[in-house]
Write a protein that holds these residues in place. Structure first.
Motif, PDB file in Angstrom:
ATOM      1  N   UNK A  62      36.292  37.484  25.902  1.00 38.61           N
ATOM      2  CA  UNK A  62      37.646  37.768  26.368  1.00 38.61           C
ATOM      3  C   UNK A  62      37.699  39.088  27.152  1.00 38.61           C
ATOM      4  N   UNK A  63      36.892  40.072  26.737  1.00 39.23           N
ATOM      5  CA  UNK A  63      36.850  41.340  27.471  1.00 39.23           C
ATOM      6  C   UNK A  63      36.294  41.120  28.880  1.00 39.23           C
ATOM      7  N   UNK A  64      35.272  40.289  28.988  1.00 40.58           N
ATOM      8  CA  UNK A  64      34.706  39.976  30.295  1.00 40.58           C
ATOM      9  C   UNK A  64      35.710  39.224  31.166  1.00 40.58           C
ATOM     10  N   UNK A  65      36.448  38.323  30.560  1.00 41.59           N
ATOM     11  CA  UNK A  65      37.442  37.563  31.328  1.00 41.59           C
ATOM     12  C   UNK A  65      38.597  38.466  31.777  1.00 41.59           C
ATOM     13  N   UNK A  66      38.937  39.446  30.943  1.00 38.01           N
ATOM     14  CA  UNK A  66      39.991  40.392  31.347  1.00 38.01           C
ATOM     15  C   UNK A  66      39.534  41.210  32.545  1.00 38.01           C
TER      16      UNK A  66
END
Length: 484
Positions: free
Chosen positions: A438-442
């Motif tokens: 999720x951090x990468x997608x953000x």
């Protein structure tokens, strides 16, 4: 809806009412541990695991006994093959693997396969070699009641007299005069070629360890006798369900029923048999090379997919394996897992998600399972719930999505699809992975907003290299793990 199961003995679907209210006693035939498990063994175990899980869901306390046949003609023959060459080259050499060691080694392979595919351990798993006194008592009882006799040739064999039991053949609805002779022993000491062995006298050349003293001479038990002695030892002389593969109906289960009832036991109230597995419409055969083993399936697909495939048909029907079968099962499982991942991310706010210890399944799922374990119809309910859950997520109806998620989770649990090795992944690791992705997608979303397409593509490529598939949709980016 009332629980209803097909009873092989009466050839009809009957209401299931346990002998003891609130409790179910189930015995199903386990393996003759002469070799590696084949797909028929595993399909049968999964079918009766589904039955057990459904009975437990319905509130019954289920006692399950699954035997291990660890002494048998086939085991002795297989053991003999393993050291025959050594004896030919060096007479008197020590055999490399005794029959009991071979049997134990393969027993562990069966347990490994059962565990990998989420088959619950039975309440008890007795071995035939541990119940010789019970077998002697049953033989003596049959002799006393006029249904068995020692062989007339001095071999030490003891036979069941099939013509002494008027109901012989009733399980498979055969006329005794149309049956072939029993092939489990030499017919010379029999009154009738169809009489089957209860006890087999020790023969020259057989290992002395494969022989026990008895009132009729040293020897070992017949295959059919073993199950009758073990089931009555643990479940009593009358119990609820006896199960096994369709190939066991005759002669094994026919003979079990005859000798047990002839001994005065009520025996099984229901007989349940699972169907066979075929390969492209034909019976599997090593001689023509159209076989696939559970181990080979597990090389092609994760355990959850293999279990889904082997458990997807109604248990009494034929399950046909095609080269595309596991691919199709994988696609179905991916749809389920994709929804679960998507829903958990939407409902957990980046943290872990906890499911209820005991939940409920949709009413349509209950009706299907109550109706003779109609798993295909139950799976249709499962996939419809996945579709409706995905729609709810897309439309922002989070409480409806939550209901669907819990229903899907509970249906998977009932079907045993949450207990395979592939599904038993550490929850903390799953949570950590979700936070990192999720951090990468953000970061990717920020790059896209700044029209930094190179950075956006680099993040997507990095995730893809790690096996994470990213799909852009109207509600943002969704991700899932790539299989294979």
């Amino acid at each position: 809806m009332t629980l209803r199961f097909y009873d092989t003995a009466s050839a009809e679907v009957r209401d299931f009412v346990p002998l003891v209210p609130g409790q179910v006693s189930l015995y199903y035939c386990g393996a003759t541990v002469q070799g590696m498990p084949h797909v028929g063994h595993i399909r049968s175990a999964i079918a009766f695991d589904q039955l057990t899980r459904w009975l437990q869901y319905r509130g019954f306390r289920v006692t399950v006994v699954r035997n291990v046949t660890d002494i048998d003609d086939k085991i002795l023959a297989k053991s003999a093959e393993s050291f025959a060459a050594d004896f030919a080259e060096e007479p008197g050499s020590v055999r490399e693997e005794e029959w009991w060691a071979l049997a134990y080694r393969y027993e562990q392979e069966f347990l490994k396969a059962y565990d990998t595919l989420g088959v619950s351990r039975p309440t008890y798993e007795p071995r035939a070699t541990g119940h010789i006194p019970e077998m002697h008592a049953l033989i003596a009882r049959l002799i006393d009641r006029g249904h068995a006799y020692p062989a007339t040739d001095g071999s030490g064999d003891v036979y069941f007299d099939v013509r002494s039991w008027s109901k012989y053949g009733s399980l498979t609805r055969q006329n005794i005069d149309d049956m072939q002779g029993a092939a489990d022993s030499d017919p010379r000491g029999k009154k009738d070629p169809r009489d089957f062995a209860l006890w087999k006298g020790h023969k020259e050349g057989e290992p002395t360890t494969a022989s026990w003293d008895s009132p009729w001479g040293a020897g070992r038990p017949g295959w059919h006798l073993e199950c009758s002695a073990m089931v009555t030892k643990y479940l009593g002389t009358e119990f609820d369900i006896h199960g096994g593969g369709l190939d066991l109906r005759f002669p094994h289960h026919e003979n079990e029923m005859a000798q047990s009832q002839a001994a005065g036991h009520g025996f099984a109230n229901f007989w349940m048999h699972n169907g066979m597995v075929t390969y492209a419409g034909e019976k599997m055969s090593k001689s023509i090379g159209n076989t696939i083993s559970p181990a080979e399936m597990l090389e092609l697909a994760p355990p959850r997919v293999v279990r889904y495939y082997l458990g997807q048909a109604q248990y009494r029907s034929v399950l046909d394996y095609q080269p595309t079968s596991l691919q199709e099962a994988s696609a179905a499982v991916e749809r389920i897992e994709g929804f679960i991942s998507r829903a958990v991310r939407a409902l957990s706010d980046g943290g872990s998600y906890t499911f209820a210890t005991v939940g409920t399944v949709p009413e349509a799922f209950e009706r299907a399972m109550d109706d003779d374990l109609n798993v295909p119809q139950a799976l249709a309910v499962l996939h419809e719930t996945v579709r409706s859950g995905n729609t709810a997520l897309t439309e922002g109806r989070l409480e409806d999505a939550r209901t669907a998620l819990h229903n899907v989770h509970d249906m998977l649990r009932v079907l045993g699809l949450n207990d395979t090795a592939a599904a038993a992944v550490d929850e903390q690791a799953n949570t950590a992975l979700g936070v990192l992705v999720e951090a990468q997608l953000a970061a990717r979303a920020q790059a896209r907003a700044a029209k930094d397409w190179a950075a956006s593509d680099a993040i997507r490529d990095t995730l893809a290299a790690a096996g994470v598939v990213v799909e852009d949709g109207a509600d943002g980016a969704n991700w899932s793990l790539k299989r294979g």
